[in-house]
Design a protein around this motif. Sequence first.
Motif, mmCIF file in Angstrom:
data_model
loop_
_atom_site.group_PDB
_atom_site.id
_atom_site.type_symbol
_atom_site.label_atom_id
_atom_site.label_comp_id
_atom_site.label_asym_id
_atom_site.label_seq_id
_atom_site.Cartn_x
_atom_site.Cartn_y
_atom_site.Cartn_z
ATOM 1 N N SER A 4 28.334 30.018 -18.062
ATOM 2 C CA SER A 4 27.684 31.325 -18.122
ATOM 3 C C SER A 4 26.634 31.391 -19.221
ATOM 4 N N GLU A 9 29.708 32.136 -23.240
ATOM 5 C CA GLU A 9 30.918 31.306 -23.284
ATOM 6 C C GLU A 9 31.670 31.530 -24.590
ATOM 7 N N LYS A 297 33.634 36.640 -17.118
ATOM 8 C CA LYS A 297 32.500 35.937 -16.497
ATOM 9 C C LYS A 297 32.048 36.644 -15.214
#
Length: 300
Positions: A4, A9, A297
């Motif tokens: 991501s 992250e 996410k």
Amino acid sequence: MTDSGPLKEIAFGAVSGMVGKVVEFPFDTIKVRLQSSSVPLSSFQMIRTTYVNEGIINGFYKGFRAPLLGACAETSILFTSYNWSTSYFTASLKPRSGIKYTEETLPFWTKCASGGFAGFMASFILTPIELIKCQLQVSNLAGNVDNSRSYLYYIRQVIRNNGVAGLWSGLSSTLVREITGTAIWFGTYEYINDYFKANPHVPISPDIQLLVSGALAGIAFNWIIFPVDTIKSNIQTYEILHEHDKNRPKRIGVWYIMKKLAAKPGGIKNFYNGLGITLARAVPANALIFFTYEQLKKNF
């Protein structure tokens, strides 16, 4: 599990690690005490003793603040390193039958290797945090009921006795535990997820699938590496539990602890003290870590 971006992250890993740590820490305290105690006790006996003598906060959450920050850093490093590694394999592996690999189609071994790399990276920040955490968790067992002893007290003690390098006492066993265990952790999670994707008829919701995958990953990790974790905990708590013993060796290592554990009543079983409560903690903590990470996410 797709990348991501590094900043996301780090943030997602930090939040996931914090959620998992809040759930698992009381279990971890009992586990460390069982691993380090000179008196054989059951998990229930240790829980009762801790609660009666010290209460909930000073007993089960003894030494919680630094591990909470450590969990944020550790989980961030784990997920960031894992995704970097899988991205590396995606870019570097030769195309199969003219088709480039994607992170979803990478060979299973690359996911385990990426997990091992993530564990290697996390070990260096995890070792000093766990050292101080473990010493605080067993300090009351050693008769050090002075609650004014803070993280800084134990950090100063370690540096005074063993130098700055002493903060990485137990690094070798942590590396073994984390490289092996994190390869298993991510590998199990990805394997179970792939199973659910290949069997869409399985009658459980996607959210429950994530929770199941995370829980099984936690069980596999702890079950397989537990003897190494026991050795690590004993290395890191030996000095605090024997600080009044003038005959204790100045330096202890893996083989010294292995011989000491094997020589105690119970023999090999001593390497598995606290396994039951560790597996009990692994289910909710790891389920929530992966679930939180994937939901962040998905939504951000």
